[in-house]
Design a protein around this motif. Sequence first.
Motif, mmCIF file in Angstrom:
data_model
loop_
_atom_site.group_PDB
_atom_site.id
_atom_site.type_symbol
_atom_site.label_atom_id
_atom_site.label_comp_id
_atom_site.label_asym_id
_atom_site.label_seq_id
_atom_site.Cartn_x
_atom_site.Cartn_y
_atom_site.Cartn_z
ATOM 1 N N GLU A 33 0.844 -1.196 0.000
ATOM 2 C CA GLU A 33 0.000 0.000 0.000
ATOM 3 C C GLU A 33 0.879 1.246 0.000
ATOM 4 O OE1 GLU A 33 -2.978 2.295 3.090
ATOM 5 O OE2 GLU A 33 -2.366 0.257 3.509
ATOM 6 N N ARG A 84 2.414 1.850 -3.217
ATOM 7 C CA ARG A 84 1.397 1.994 -4.267
ATOM 8 C C ARG A 84 1.487 0.865 -5.285
ATOM 9 N NH1 ARG A 84 -0.225 7.991 -4.688
ATOM 10 N NH2 ARG A 84 0.605 8.762 -2.747
ATOM 11 N N TRP A 120 -0.261 -1.962 -6.162
ATOM 12 C CA TRP A 120 -1.521 -2.685 -6.050
ATOM 13 C C TRP A 120 -1.413 -4.099 -6.605
ATOM 14 C CZ3 TRP A 120 -3.682 -4.501 -10.476
ATOM 15 C CH2 TRP A 120 -3.245 -3.921 -11.668
ATOM 16 N N ALA A 146 -5.315 -4.007 0.783
ATOM 17 C CA ALA A 146 -5.316 -4.235 -0.663
ATOM 18 C C ALA A 146 -6.199 -3.202 -1.366
ATOM 19 C CB ALA A 146 -5.793 -5.657 -0.979
ATOM 20 N N ALA A 170 -4.265 -0.021 -1.475
ATOM 21 C CA ALA A 170 -3.216 -0.075 -2.502
ATOM 22 C C ALA A 170 -3.823 0.144 -3.885
ATOM 23 C CB ALA A 170 -2.482 -1.413 -2.442
ATOM 24 N N CYS A 171 -5.005 -0.418 -4.121
ATOM 25 C CA CYS A 171 -5.694 -0.204 -5.401
ATOM 26 C C CYS A 171 -6.081 1.266 -5.550
ATOM 27 C CB CYS A 171 -6.930 -1.095 -5.494
ATOM 28 S SG CYS A 171 -6.569 -2.847 -5.669
ATOM 29 N N GLN A 178 -6.526 2.021 -9.299
ATOM 30 C CA GLN A 178 -7.266 0.829 -9.721
ATOM 31 C C GLN A 178 -8.620 0.756 -9.003
ATOM 32 O OE1 GLN A 178 -6.117 -1.345 -12.136
ATOM 33 N NE2 GLN A 178 -4.585 0.266 -12.392
ATOM 34 N N ALA A 210 -10.581 -2.091 -6.557
ATOM 35 C CA ALA A 210 -10.982 -1.774 -5.187
ATOM 36 C C ALA A 210 -12.454 -2.152 -4.975
ATOM 37 C CB ALA A 210 -10.759 -0.295 -4.891
#
Length: 158
Positions: free
Chosen positions: A52, A55, A57, A84, A87-88, A93, A97
């Motif tokens: 995360e 970054r 993802w 997660a 991170a998305c 992303q 997510a």
Amino acid sequence: MESCEVAAWNRAMQNLAKARRWQPALELLHAAKKRALQPTLVSYLIAIGACEQGRNWSLALVLMQEFQCYEYPLPPHVNAVNAAISACDKGGQWRRAIHFLAWLPGWDLLPDVVSFNSTASGCGKAFEWQRSVHLIGKVQDVERTVVSYGAGISATEK
């Protein structure tokens, strides 16, 4: 319960992650497994959290799958999924997510305010303000926070 040796590896991973050195933190996870140490839930939470911060993802997704399919499967945990999702969000992303958020009930987990806020934030950054506001509106069983409203306002502002 984790062994003293695994706890020491986890502390080292956590220190690296806090120093924003996510790659060495993940290398420690894999080195521990090579030494036949059994990673714990905490090990994976730290590793996914490190992704995360970086970054990264896609690596967070790999770790989530590894977390689920490890030799001694660990139960899913909302904090791991939230890391997660975050991170998305940070990796742009938002669709991924949303998928993680949708998978939570299938893992018998209830999304919490962090789940919704991170997903809404990702949608807002992608100019998907309607989705962001919709997600904030779904935060009924958990307490909305200033972050919740901020994500919705930020999304509509864009």
